[in-house]
Design an enzyme around this catalytic site. Structure first.
Site, short mmCIF file in Angstrom:
data_model
loop_
_atom_site.label_atom_id
_atom_site.label_comp_id
_atom_site.label_asym_id
_atom_site.label_seq_id
_atom_site.Cartn_x
_atom_site.Cartn_y
_atom_site.Cartn_z
N SER A 60 7.28 3.27 -1.10
CA SER A 60 8.77 4.43 -2.47
C SER A 60 9.96 3.64 -2.71
O SER A 60 10.41 4.33 -3.91
CB SER A 60 8.59 6.22 -1.82
OG SER A 60 9.47 6.16 -0.43
N ASP A 77 14.24 2.40 5.46
CA ASP A 77 13.39 1.68 4.21
C ASP A 77 14.61 1.82 3.14
O ASP A 77 14.29 0.70 2.77
CB ASP A 77 12.16 3.24 3.43
CG ASP A 77 11.63 3.30 4.32
OD1 ASP A 77 11.62 3.54 5.61
OD2 ASP A 77 10.52 3.43 4.08
N ALA A 91 1.98 4.10 2.78
CA ALA A 91 0.96 3.62 4.89
C ALA A 91 1.62 3.44 5.68
O ALA A 91 1.42 1.83 6.86
CB ALA A 91 0.10 3.13 4.05
N PRO A 96 0.93 -1.06 0.20
CA PRO A 96 -0.07 0.26 -0.15
C PRO A 96 0.89 1.44 -0.24
O PRO A 96 2.06 1.20 0.71
CB PRO A 96 -0.66 -0.19 1.27
CG PRO A 96 -0.93 -1.23 2.05
CD PRO A 96 0.75 -2.52 1.28
O1 PMV Z 1 5.96 6.29 6.61
P1 PMV Z 1 7.08 5.86 6.14
O2 PMV Z 1 7.62 4.44 5.82
O3 PMV Z 1 8.09 6.73 5.27
O4 PMV Z 1 8.67 5.77 7.73
C1 PMV Z 1 9.02 6.94 8.10
C2 PMV Z 1 10.08 6.81 8.72
C3 PMV Z 1 10.50 8.23 9.28
O5 PMV Z 1 11.70 7.28 10.90
C4 PMV Z 1 9.01 8.63 10.81
C5 PMV Z 1 11.05 8.85 9.09
C6 PMV Z 1 12.60 8.52 8.42
O6 PMV Z 1 13.10 9.03 7.37
O7 PMV Z 1 13.01 7.65 9.11
#
Ligand code: PMV
Length: 338
Positions: free
Chosen positions: A120, A164, A115, A112
């Site tokens: 990405s 990520d 989410a 998804p």
């Molecule tokens: O929602 P996502 O998967 O983009 O995760 C963001 C995670 C954060 O720690 C809030 C920001 C980051 O880049 O680590």
């Protein structure tokens, strides 16, 4: 033509705090984005991304984002998808030393969007891998991770951590602390994901935590406490046998830390009513623990439960649009078809 895939992820611990140099432990899950790249002679980039939105769209552009097509999906979604793919293509051109290379790109994803499951990052990782391979260059997963981070960093105006992209490229459980990224051993944790059908605005949520942290010493302490519980979670994983299924004691201890982590994220203002409701549905179904995953604001929660109970309970929860079990993806980026 080359097709590569890369997994999405859940955060076991540490989102948001990772932005301020605390450690985080994301885990790759068996939900993948697949990107196919076919070189084109004319130097243009054509993208077919049917699964990135409910309507589906096809765009062609000449490497120029202003060259915007007239299609029937929200502009922000098209823009985001084009920017990520554009940045991935730029990395592939650079890696293969082919500045004028064009591509037909096809994106399929069962992660998804927006989410908290790293959609990405998975698209960028798989895109860089497929496009460089299509040009005859092979990158190792660490190099794909590094380039994917550069790409995300550029698109997200310097807001992205390495979590990520490193997790998606390497697979399994990983540890990220600032620029220090490494894979860690972890047993096959029984993740269950609940998805409210929505999405959060990562940039806004990160900015909100930053402001709170600057305003209140106790908010800064809360971020540090997330770091402390993440380190405790890492010790639990380090003592576990990665080859065996995790026992009930380990799950209960990890779950307790996840519950604590959710409470602290809630205190930092990044949860949402739907996320809290799904967390409670999981807890009432006797999950070992549950928390939101990713930036928050809407999107997904992750729970630990080896039984079918949490998935079933989430399935009945009004706030939950989709509940699914998510195996730990031990493999990161991989070639599906060459
Ligand atoms: O929602 P996502 O998967 O983009 O995760 C963001 C995670 C954060 O720690 C809030 C920001 C980051 O880049 O680590």
């Amino acid at each position: 033509m080359t097709t590569s895939s890369a997994p999405g992820k859940v955060y076991l611990f540490g989102e948001h705090a990772v932005v301020y140099g605390e450690p985080a432990v994301p885990c790759a899950i068996e939900r993948r984005a697949r990107v196919t790249a076919e070189p084109r002679e004319d130097g243009r980039v054509r993208v077919d991304a049917a699964d990135l939105s409910l309507d589906g769209f096809t765009v062609t552009w000449g490497g120029d984002i202003d060259d915007r097509p007239d299609i029937d999906v929200p502009a922000s979604l098209v823009e985001a998808a084009m920017e990520y793919i554009d940045a991935a293509v730029a990395q592939a051109r650079d890696a293969a030393d082919a500045p004028d290379a064009g591509f037909d790109i096809t994106v399929e994803s069962d992660i998804p969007l927006g989410a908290g499951l790293g959609s990405s990052a998975a698209v960028v990782v798989a895109g860089i891998d497929a496009a460089t391979r299509a040009l005859g260059t092979e990158l190792d997963p660490e190099e794909v991770a590094r380039r994917a981070y550069e790409a995300e960093h550029e698109v997200q105006d310097g807001q992205a951590s390495r979590a990520d992209t490193f997790c998606s490229a390497m697979g399994g459980a990983v540890r990220v602390e600032g620029d220090d990224t490494r894979t860690i051993d972890a047993p096959a944790l029984p993740f269950v994901v609940g998805y409210d059908g929505g999405a959060g605005d990562t940039g806004k949520l990160v900015a909100g935590v930053r402001a709170l942290r600057e305003q209140h010493a106790f908010a800064a302490d809360t971020v540090e406490t997330i770091g402390d519980l993440t380190r405790e979670g890492e010790r639990l994983l380090a003592d576990a046998d990665p080859e065996s299924d995790p026992d009930a004691d380990l799950l209960d201890s990890l779950g307790e830390l996840m519950d604590f982590n959710h409470g602290l994220l809630e205190a930092l203002g990044v949860s949402a009513r739907s996320l809290d409701a799904m967390v409670w549905a999981a807890r009432e179904a006797d999950a070992a623990g549950a928390k939101l995953t990713g930036a928050g604001g809407g999107g997904c929660i992750v729970a630990l439960d080896p039984t079918p109970d949490t998935e079933r309970a989430l399935g009945f929860a009004a706030e939950c649009e989709q509940a699914f079990r998510a195996e730990l993806a031990t493999e990161g980026v991989r070639v599906e078809e060459a």
